[in-house]
Design a protein around this motif. Structure first.
Motif, PDB file in Angstrom:
ATOM      1  N   VAL A 166       0.818  -1.138   0.149  1.00  0.00           N
ATOM      2  CA  VAL A 166      -0.131  -0.034   0.233  1.00  0.00           C
ATOM      3  C   VAL A 166       0.769   1.203   0.068  1.00  0.00           C
ATOM      4  CG1 VAL A 166      -0.056   0.137   2.646  1.00  0.00           C
ATOM      5  CG2 VAL A 166      -2.490   1.416   0.768  1.00  0.00           C
ATOM      6  N   PRO A 167       0.466   2.316  -0.358  1.00  0.00           N
ATOM      7  CA  PRO A 167       0.618   3.857  -0.654  1.00  0.00           C
ATOM      8  C   PRO A 167       1.128   4.084   0.884  1.00  0.00           C
ATOM      9  CG  PRO A 167      -0.132   3.626  -2.351  1.00  0.00           C
ATOM     10  CD  PRO A 167      -0.580   2.513  -1.530  1.00  0.00           C
ATOM     11  N   THR A 168       2.477   4.698   1.149  1.00  0.00           N
ATOM     12  CA  THR A 168       2.628   5.027   2.207  1.00  0.00           C
ATOM     13  C   THR A 168       2.832   6.851   2.543  1.00  0.00           C
ATOM     14  OG1 THR A 168       4.923   5.101   2.419  1.00  0.00           O
ATOM     15  CG2 THR A 168       4.071   3.376   3.104  1.00  0.00           C
ATOM     16  N   VAL A 169       2.487   7.543   3.567  1.00  0.00           N
ATOM     17  CA  VAL A 169       2.320   9.426   3.568  1.00  0.00           C
ATOM     18  C   VAL A 169       4.162   9.304   3.425  1.00  0.00           C
ATOM     19  CG1 VAL A 169       3.082  10.468   4.394  1.00  0.00           C
ATOM     20  CG2 VAL A 169       0.670   9.238   5.149  1.00  0.00           C
ATOM     21  N   GLU A 170       4.998   8.015   3.271  1.00  0.00           N
ATOM     22  CA  GLU A 170       6.560   8.788   3.116  1.00  0.00           C
ATOM     23  C   GLU A 170       6.984   8.488   1.836  1.00  0.00           C
ATOM     24  OE1 GLU A 170       5.934   7.783   7.878  1.00  0.00           O
ATOM     25  OE2 GLU A 170       5.181   6.330   5.823  1.00  0.00           O
ATOM     26  N   GLU A 171       5.990   8.046   1.110  1.00  0.00           N
ATOM     27  CA  GLU A 171       6.491   7.061   0.078  1.00  0.00           C
ATOM     28  C   GLU A 171       6.050   8.214  -0.868  1.00  0.00           C
ATOM     29  OE1 GLU A 171       6.554   2.599  -0.917  1.00  0.00           O
ATOM     30  OE2 GLU A 171       5.076   3.307  -0.702  1.00  0.00           O
ATOM     31  N   TYR A 172       4.952   8.765  -0.595  1.00  0.00           N
ATOM     32  CA  TYR A 172       4.016   9.970  -1.767  1.00  0.00           C
ATOM     33  C   TYR A 172       5.047  10.927  -1.225  1.00  0.00           C
ATOM     34  CZ  TYR A 172       0.095   8.002  -4.422  1.00  0.00           C
ATOM     35  OH  TYR A 172      -0.266   6.898  -4.596  1.00  0.00           O
ATOM     36  N   THR A 173       5.219  11.531   0.161  1.00  0.00           N
ATOM     37  CA  THR A 173       5.761  12.833   0.673  1.00  0.00           C
ATOM     38  C   THR A 173       7.175  13.324  -0.101  1.00  0.00           C
ATOM     39  OG1 THR A 173       5.419  13.023   2.334  1.00  0.00           O
ATOM     40  CG2 THR A 173       6.955  13.819   2.508  1.00  0.00           C
ATOM     41  N   ALA A 174       7.928  11.685  -1.020  1.00  0.00           N
ATOM     42  CA  ALA A 174       9.731  11.428  -1.301  1.00  0.00           C
ATOM     43  C   ALA A 174       8.720  11.589  -2.807  1.00  0.00           C
ATOM     44  CB  ALA A 174       9.390   9.819  -1.369  1.00  0.00           C
ATOM     45  N   LEU A 175       7.903  11.440  -3.379  1.00  0.00           N
ATOM     46  CA  LEU A 175       7.763  11.483  -4.550  1.00  0.00           C
ATOM     47  C   LEU A 175       7.915  13.131  -5.137  1.00  0.00           C
ATOM     48  CD1 LEU A 175       5.413   8.602  -5.594  1.00  0.00           C
ATOM     49  CD2 LEU A 175       7.687   8.667  -6.180  1.00  0.00           C
ATOM     50  N   LEU A 176       6.543  13.457  -4.338  1.00  0.00           N
ATOM     51  CA  LEU A 176       5.796  15.421  -4.654  1.00  0.00           C
ATOM     52  C   LEU A 176       7.982  16.309  -4.479  1.00  0.00           C
ATOM     53  CD1 LEU A 176       2.588  14.483  -3.681  1.00  0.00           C
ATOM     54  CD2 LEU A 176       3.219  15.344  -5.382  1.00  0.00           C
ATOM     55  N   HIS A 177       8.352  15.938  -3.583  1.00  0.00           N
ATOM     56  CA  HIS A 177       8.881  16.053  -2.884  1.00  0.00           C
ATOM     57  C   HIS A 177       9.394  17.642  -3.240  1.00  0.00           C
ATOM     58  CE1 HIS A 177      13.483  17.736  -3.427  1.00  0.00           C
ATOM     59  NE2 HIS A 177      13.830  17.532  -2.502  1.00  0.00           N
TER      60      HIS A 177
END
Length: 263
Positions: free
Chosen positions: A111-122
Protein backbone atom coordinates in the motif's frame (compact mmCIF):
# COMPACT_ATOMS: atom_id res chain seq x y z
CA UNK A 1 4.39 -5.96 -17.21
CA UNK A 2 0.84 -4.87 -18.01
CA UNK A 3 0.22 -8.08 -19.96
CA UNK A 4 1.45 -10.18 -17.05
CA UNK A 5 -1.09 -8.54 -14.76
CA UNK A 6 -3.89 -8.95 -17.29
CA UNK A 7 -3.05 -12.64 -17.66
CA UNK A 8 -3.48 -13.12 -13.90
CA UNK A 9 -6.71 -11.19 -13.41
CA UNK A 10 -8.73 -14.40 -13.21
CA UNK A 11 -6.67 -15.46 -10.17
CA UNK A 12 -7.60 -12.35 -8.22
CA UNK A 13 -10.64 -13.90 -6.53
CA UNK A 14 -8.51 -16.81 -5.28
CA UNK A 15 -5.85 -14.45 -3.96
CA UNK A 16 -8.44 -12.32 -2.21
CA UNK A 17 -10.11 -15.30 -0.53
CA UNK A 18 -6.73 -16.64 0.61
CA UNK A 19 -5.70 -13.25 2.02
CA UNK A 20 -8.93 -12.73 3.91
CA UNK A 21 -8.93 -16.30 5.28
CA UNK A 22 -5.34 -16.15 6.56
CA UNK A 23 -5.69 -12.72 8.11
CA UNK A 24 -9.00 -13.63 9.70
CA UNK A 25 -7.41 -16.72 11.27
CA UNK A 26 -4.51 -14.70 12.64
CA UNK A 27 -6.80 -11.99 13.93
CA UNK A 28 -7.44 -8.55 12.51
CA UNK A 29 -10.13 -5.94 12.08
CA UNK A 30 -12.54 -7.95 9.92
CA UNK A 31 -15.87 -8.79 11.47
CA UNK A 32 -16.27 -12.46 12.39
CA UNK A 33 -18.98 -13.16 9.82
CA UNK A 34 -17.44 -10.99 7.11
CA UNK A 35 -18.18 -12.25 3.59
CA UNK A 36 -16.44 -10.76 0.56
CA UNK A 37 -18.88 -9.45 -2.03
CA UNK A 38 -16.40 -8.09 -4.55
CA UNK A 39 -16.74 -8.53 -8.27
CA UNK A 40 -14.22 -10.85 -9.91
CA UNK A 41 -13.38 -8.12 -12.43
CA UNK A 42 -13.80 -4.38 -12.01
CA UNK A 43 -14.45 -2.29 -15.10
CA UNK A 44 -12.69 0.88 -14.08
CA UNK A 45 -12.46 4.08 -16.10
CA UNK A 46 -9.27 6.12 -15.97
CA UNK A 47 -10.57 9.10 -17.91
CA UNK A 48 -8.05 11.93 -17.54
CA UNK A 49 -7.78 15.62 -18.25
CA UNK A 50 -5.59 16.62 -21.17
CA UNK A 51 -2.36 18.04 -19.76
CA UNK A 52 -0.99 19.41 -23.02
CA UNK A 53 -1.83 23.04 -22.28
CA UNK A 54 -0.24 22.81 -18.84
CA UNK A 55 2.92 21.39 -20.42
CA UNK A 56 3.02 24.14 -23.03
CA UNK A 57 2.73 26.85 -20.39
CA UNK A 58 5.47 25.27 -18.30
CA UNK A 59 7.81 24.93 -21.29
CA UNK A 60 7.49 28.65 -22.06
CA UNK A 61 8.43 29.79 -18.57
CA UNK A 62 11.95 31.02 -17.92
CA UNK A 63 14.29 29.57 -15.33
CA UNK A 64 13.45 32.17 -12.71
CA UNK A 65 9.72 31.43 -12.83
CA UNK A 66 10.33 27.69 -12.74
CA UNK A 67 12.62 28.07 -9.75
CA UNK A 68 9.91 30.06 -7.97
CA UNK A 69 7.54 27.19 -8.63
CA UNK A 70 9.99 24.55 -7.39
CA UNK A 71 10.67 26.44 -4.17
CA UNK A 72 6.96 26.66 -3.38
CA UNK A 73 5.54 23.43 -4.80
CA UNK A 74 8.41 20.99 -5.19
CA UNK A 75 8.42 18.47 -8.03
CA UNK A 76 4.73 18.81 -8.82
CA UNK A 77 5.31 19.51 -12.51
CA UNK A 78 6.97 16.11 -13.01
CA UNK A 79 3.46 14.66 -12.87
CA UNK A 80 2.77 16.32 -16.22
CA UNK A 81 5.31 14.04 -17.91
CA UNK A 82 3.94 10.78 -16.51
CA UNK A 83 1.80 8.91 -19.00
CA UNK A 84 -1.28 7.32 -17.48
CA UNK A 85 -0.98 3.70 -18.64
CA UNK A 86 -4.68 2.83 -18.58
CA UNK A 87 -4.20 -0.87 -19.34
CA UNK A 88 -1.69 -1.31 -16.54
CA UNK A 89 -3.81 0.68 -14.11
CA UNK A 90 -6.93 -1.37 -14.83
CA UNK A 91 -4.96 -4.56 -14.24
CA UNK A 92 -3.45 -3.16 -11.04
CA UNK A 93 -6.88 -2.17 -9.73
CA UNK A 94 -8.00 -5.81 -9.79
CA UNK A 95 -5.57 -6.51 -6.95
CA UNK A 96 -6.97 -3.82 -4.66
CA UNK A 97 -8.54 -5.35 -1.55
CA UNK A 98 -11.09 -2.97 0.04
CA UNK A 99 -11.29 -5.10 3.20
CA UNK A 100 -7.76 -4.01 4.10
CA UNK A 101 -7.28 -1.02 1.79
CA UNK A 102 -4.18 -2.47 0.19
CA UNK A 103 -3.01 -4.29 -2.93
CA UNK A 104 -2.66 -8.05 -2.50
CA UNK A 105 -0.15 -9.72 -4.81
CA UNK A 106 0.01 -13.39 -3.96
CA UNK A 107 1.26 -13.48 -0.38
CA UNK A 108 2.44 -9.88 -0.41
CA UNK A 109 0.35 -6.88 0.67
CA UNK A 110 1.43 -3.45 -0.55
CA UNK A 111 0.00 0.00 0.00
CA UNK A 112 1.33 3.51 -0.71
CA UNK A 113 2.54 5.29 2.40
CA UNK A 114 2.70 8.92 3.44
CA UNK A 115 6.50 8.74 3.36
CA UNK A 116 6.59 7.37 -0.19
CA UNK A 117 4.18 9.92 -1.62
CA UNK A 118 5.94 12.74 0.23
CA UNK A 119 9.20 11.64 -1.40
CA UNK A 120 7.57 11.53 -4.84
CA UNK A 121 6.20 15.07 -4.53
CA UNK A 122 9.42 16.33 -2.90
CA UNK A 123 8.09 19.62 -1.61
CA UNK A 124 10.31 21.17 1.10
CA UNK A 125 7.41 23.24 2.45
CA UNK A 126 5.35 20.23 3.50
CA UNK A 127 5.36 19.62 7.25
CA UNK A 128 4.54 15.96 7.76
CA UNK A 129 3.02 16.61 11.19
CA UNK A 130 0.51 19.12 9.78
CA UNK A 131 -2.06 17.10 7.89
CA UNK A 132 -4.93 18.85 6.14
CA UNK A 133 -8.38 18.79 7.69
CA UNK A 134 -11.47 20.76 6.82
CA UNK A 135 -11.83 23.62 9.27
CA UNK A 136 -15.07 24.38 11.10
CA UNK A 137 -15.24 27.72 9.34
CA UNK A 138 -14.38 27.65 5.66
CA UNK A 139 -14.30 30.82 3.55
CA UNK A 140 -16.60 30.88 0.55
CA UNK A 141 -15.31 29.51 -2.73
CA UNK A 142 -14.97 32.92 -4.32
CA UNK A 143 -13.02 34.26 -1.34
CA UNK A 144 -10.53 31.40 -1.54
CA UNK A 145 -10.11 31.91 -5.27
CA UNK A 146 -9.65 35.64 -4.73
CA UNK A 147 -6.89 34.91 -2.24
CA UNK A 148 -5.17 32.44 -4.57
CA UNK A 149 -5.54 34.30 -7.87
CA UNK A 150 -5.46 37.92 -6.73
CA UNK A 151 -8.53 38.67 -8.85
CA UNK A 152 -11.58 40.62 -7.71
CA UNK A 153 -14.88 39.15 -6.55
CA UNK A 154 -16.69 40.11 -9.75
CA UNK A 155 -14.14 38.33 -11.94
CA UNK A 156 -14.33 35.18 -9.81
CA UNK A 157 -18.10 34.93 -9.36
CA UNK A 158 -18.70 35.43 -13.08
CA UNK A 159 -16.68 32.28 -13.79
CA UNK A 160 -17.79 29.87 -11.05
CA UNK A 161 -19.87 26.99 -12.39
CA UNK A 162 -21.99 24.29 -10.78
CA UNK A 163 -20.93 20.74 -11.71
CA UNK A 164 -23.20 18.20 -10.08
CA UNK A 165 -23.04 18.77 -6.34
CA UNK A 166 -19.91 20.91 -6.32
CA UNK A 167 -18.89 24.37 -7.44
CA UNK A 168 -15.99 24.62 -9.86
CA UNK A 169 -14.01 27.03 -11.95
CA UNK A 170 -13.20 25.99 -15.54
CA UNK A 171 -9.58 25.27 -16.42
CA UNK A 172 -9.89 27.49 -19.52
CA UNK A 173 -10.44 30.52 -17.27
CA UNK A 174 -7.45 29.65 -15.11
CA UNK A 175 -5.36 29.03 -18.23
CA UNK A 176 -6.20 32.43 -19.67
CA UNK A 177 -5.38 34.06 -16.33
CA UNK A 178 -1.98 32.34 -16.12
CA UNK A 179 -1.07 33.59 -19.59
CA UNK A 180 -1.71 37.26 -18.79
CA UNK A 181 -1.18 37.55 -15.02
CA UNK A 182 1.27 40.33 -14.16
CA UNK A 183 2.02 39.01 -10.67
CA UNK A 184 4.67 36.30 -11.01
CA UNK A 185 3.89 34.67 -7.65
CA UNK A 186 0.13 34.59 -8.29
CA UNK A 187 0.72 33.16 -11.75
CA UNK A 188 2.71 30.32 -10.22
CA UNK A 189 0.03 29.77 -7.58
CA UNK A 190 -2.75 29.51 -10.17
CA UNK A 191 -0.66 27.07 -12.20
CA UNK A 192 -0.10 24.89 -9.13
CA UNK A 193 -3.80 25.04 -8.24
CA UNK A 194 -4.57 23.82 -11.75
CA UNK A 195 -2.27 20.81 -11.35
CA UNK A 196 -3.94 19.93 -8.06
CA UNK A 197 -7.38 20.19 -9.65
CA UNK A 198 -6.67 18.56 -13.01
CA UNK A 199 -4.09 15.92 -12.07
CA UNK A 200 -4.12 15.10 -8.35
CA UNK A 201 -7.86 15.49 -7.66
CA UNK A 202 -9.51 15.24 -11.12
CA UNK A 203 -13.08 15.08 -9.86
CA UNK A 204 -14.72 17.31 -12.47
CA UNK A 205 -12.99 16.98 -15.82
CA UNK A 206 -11.86 20.31 -17.22
CA UNK A 207 -12.54 22.08 -13.92
CA UNK A 208 -11.00 22.74 -10.50
CA UNK A 209 -13.55 22.16 -7.76
CA UNK A 210 -14.15 23.89 -4.46
CA UNK A 211 -12.71 21.13 -2.25
CA UNK A 212 -9.38 21.39 -4.05
CA UNK A 213 -9.26 25.14 -3.53
CA UNK A 214 -9.80 24.68 0.21
CA UNK A 215 -6.87 22.27 0.51
CA UNK A 216 -4.69 24.40 -1.75
CA UNK A 217 -5.44 27.52 0.25
CA UNK A 218 -3.91 25.80 3.30
CA UNK A 219 -0.66 24.72 1.64
CA UNK A 220 0.90 28.09 2.37
CA UNK A 221 0.69 27.25 6.08
CA UNK A 222 2.91 24.20 5.63
CA UNK A 223 0.04 21.73 5.59
CA UNK A 224 0.84 18.49 3.78
CA UNK A 225 -1.76 17.27 1.27
CA UNK A 226 -0.35 13.73 1.16
CA UNK A 227 -2.75 12.04 3.63
CA UNK A 228 -5.66 13.57 1.71
CA UNK A 229 -4.24 12.37 -1.61
CA UNK A 230 -3.91 8.85 -0.22
CA UNK A 231 -7.36 8.93 1.35
CA UNK A 232 -8.94 9.94 -1.96
CA UNK A 233 -6.98 7.20 -3.74
CA UNK A 234 -8.17 4.54 -1.29
CA UNK A 235 -11.75 5.85 -1.30
CA UNK A 236 -11.98 5.79 -5.07
CA UNK A 237 -10.42 2.33 -5.41
CA UNK A 238 -12.74 0.97 -2.71
CA UNK A 239 -15.81 2.42 -4.40
CA UNK A 240 -14.89 1.04 -7.82
CA UNK A 241 -14.01 -2.44 -6.54
CA UNK A 242 -17.19 -2.77 -4.49
CA UNK A 243 -19.42 -1.58 -7.32
CA UNK A 244 -17.57 -3.60 -9.94
CA UNK A 245 -17.18 -0.49 -12.06
CA UNK A 246 -16.65 3.25 -11.88
CA UNK A 247 -14.27 6.09 -12.64
CA UNK A 248 -11.08 6.38 -10.64
CA UNK A 249 -10.70 9.98 -9.47
CA UNK A 250 -7.43 9.67 -7.58
CA UNK A 251 -4.01 10.57 -8.95
CA UNK A 252 -2.89 7.95 -11.47
CA UNK A 253 0.33 9.91 -12.05
CA UNK A 254 1.39 9.22 -8.46
CA UNK A 255 0.06 5.70 -8.05
CA UNK A 256 1.79 4.24 -11.10
CA UNK A 257 5.30 5.57 -10.24
CA UNK A 258 4.80 4.20 -6.72
CA UNK A 259 3.90 0.82 -8.21
CA UNK A 260 6.91 0.82 -10.56
CA UNK A 261 9.20 1.59 -7.62
CA UNK A 262 8.30 -1.80 -6.12
CA UNK A 263 8.60 -3.93 -9.27
Amino acid sequence: MANEFLDKVEDNAIVRIWSEKVQLEKGDSLAKDYVSELWDYTRISVMQNSLQELKEIWDKWNGETKQLFYSNYGDLTYLLDIKADEQLFRALAQYWNPAYSCFTFGKVDLVPTVEEYTALLHCPRFQVDKAYFRAAYVPTFWKKLTNITGMCEQWITARIKQKGECKCIPWKNLRDLILVHLDGKKKVDVFALSIYGLVIFPRALGHVDEAVSDLFDRLGKGVTPVPTILAETFRSLNACRRAGEGRFIGCVQLLLPWFHSHF
